[in-house]
Design a protein around this motif. Structure first.
Motif, PDB file in Angstrom:
ATOM      1  N   SER A  61       0.836  -1.193   0.000  1.00  0.00           N
ATOM      2  CA  SER A  61       0.000   0.000   0.000  1.00  0.00           C
ATOM      3  C   SER A  61       0.868   1.239   0.000  1.00  0.00           C
ATOM      4  CB  SER A  61      -0.914   0.018   1.238  1.00  0.00           C
ATOM      5  OG  SER A  61      -1.814  -1.067   1.224  1.00  0.00           O
ATOM      6  N   PHE A  62       0.319   2.305  -0.579  1.00  0.00           N
ATOM      7  CA  PHE A  62       0.923   3.631  -0.514  1.00  0.00           C
ATOM      8  C   PHE A  62      -0.109   4.544   0.125  1.00  0.00           C
ATOM      9  CE2 PHE A  62       2.865   1.490  -4.140  1.00  0.00           C
ATOM     10  CZ  PHE A  62       4.216   1.647  -3.859  1.00  0.00           C
ATOM     11  N   GLY A  63       0.070   4.785   1.436  1.00  0.00           N
ATOM     12  CA  GLY A  63      -0.949   5.532   2.164  1.00  0.00           C
ATOM     13  C   GLY A  63      -2.241   4.735   2.196  1.00  0.00           C
ATOM     14  N   GLU A  64      -3.322   5.351   1.745  1.00  0.00           N
ATOM     15  CA  GLU A  64      -4.619   4.689   1.730  1.00  0.00           C
ATOM     16  C   GLU A  64      -4.839   3.849   0.477  1.00  0.00           C
ATOM     17  OE1 GLU A  64      -6.823   4.786   4.293  1.00  0.00           O
ATOM     18  OE2 GLU A  64      -5.183   5.823   5.321  1.00  0.00           O
TER      19      GLU A  64
END
Length: 337
Positions: A12-15
């Motif tokens: 994941s990248f952030g959300e």
């Protein structure tokens, strides 16, 4: 060459969940293509194999060794990017030699020359070795970028849409070249693209990605003829598969839980019918040289199918269309076999 395994990979990248529980294996000497639209997670998957990203969960194995936490330099992979990424001040020869002169794998100059000449011959750029990279055409620059990976002889080649910035003819030529070279070398290649033609012509197997999930893996023929759902069915085929509500098109038999029907050209029986049996009308014929696309109106729905270049059908004609052995899908788009 080595095999590569991804096991239950999440990233994941952030959300944003870029990769979701992805598991697959690339066998030794296999050409596996990951196919999907922008945002499907293709490039992130390559970067996870290369070690340029670290997974949030799961593991990456190369030739049976767990390299999940290993540095990129220790994984013995070569990455070919979409853009050429050549050194403009260097000749083609020195661009190709650059990875072999690095401190990590410095080689004798006579061995470097031997490798470069062999790879340049395979890529048909032997006459360009003394040229500056800025003096090359786009196709030649991409050949050099691919050659810089080939001289390395890594465990696996990772290729991120390396042909997408080329014109149609160069793409077609390099598709054939790349597949020929892969077979000659017995190379293991993990290749990502959004182009179904590249996937169909080069892949031993295709993996279909959707929103970070690996939806289906199989040979090009399996993916085309036996898709698991509507999304996979739409990835391959030109023109794209026609998906209609059940009942919009006469079918000889349908499963009880069928909600929609998918039809390609080979699933349809079409005949001229100016009488009461007509259920469709040909809106126009799109002439494409080696083939034609027929654009057909069927009630409130439209169909696009292939026809031979010599077809004598013309716009405005009434047709009788019936589906024979189409694909059926349930309300959630899953295939009913």
């Amino acid at each position: 060459m080595a095999n590569v395994s991804l096991r239950n990979i999440d990233k994941s990248f952030g959300e944003t969940k870029a990769v979701r529980n992805v598991t697959f294996e690339v066998a030794k000497g296999e050409f596996l293509v990951l196919l999907g639209p922008t945002g499907a997670g293709k490039t992130t998957t390559l970067r996870l194999v290369a070690g340029l990203e670290k997974p949030d969960a799961g593991s990456v194995l190369i030739d049976g060794a767990d390299v999940t936490s290993a540095a990129p330099a220790s994984r013995d992979v070569a990455f070919v990017f979409q853009q050429y990424s050549l050194y403009p001040h260097l000749s083609v020869y020195d661009n190709l030699a650059f990875p072999l002169r690095s401190p990590a794998r410095r080689m004798p100059e006579d061995e470097i020359r031997s490798r470069i000449e062999a790879v340049a011959g395979m890529l048909r750029i032997g006459g360009k070795l003394q040229n500056r990279s800025t003096k090359l055409s786009g196709g030649e620059m991409q050949r050099v970028a691919i050659g810089r990976a080939l001289v390395r002889r890594p465990a696996i080649y990772l290729m991120d849409e390396p042909l997408s910035s080329l014109d149609a003819k160069l793409r077609a030529d390099l598709r054939l070249e790349l597949k020929r070279i892969q077979r000659d070398l017995g190379a293991t290649i993990l290749y990502v693209t959004h182009d179904q033609i590249e996937a169909m012509t080069m892949a031993d197997r295709i993996g279909i990605l959707s929103e970070g999930r690996l939806v289906q893996v199989g040979s090009p023929r399996e993916i085309y003829a036996d898709p698991d759902n509507v999304y996979v069915a739409a990835r391959l085929g030109q023109p794209s598969i026609n998906v209609l509500p059940l009942g919009a098109l006469p079918v000889r038999s349908a499963p009880r839980t069928a909600y929609s029907v998918g039809v390609r050209t080979e699933h349809l029986d079409i005949s001229r019918d100016g009488g009461p049996g007509a259920n469709a009308r040909l809106d126009w014929v799109e002439h494409l040289g080696d083939q034609n696309h027929l654009h057909i109106r069927l009630g409130d729905h439209r169909l696009t199918i292939l026809a031979q270049p010599g077809t004598d059908l013309s716009a405005g004609e009434a047709l009788r269309i019936e589906a024979a052995n189409p694909l059926f899908f349930d309300e959630d788009g899953r295939r009913i076999r």
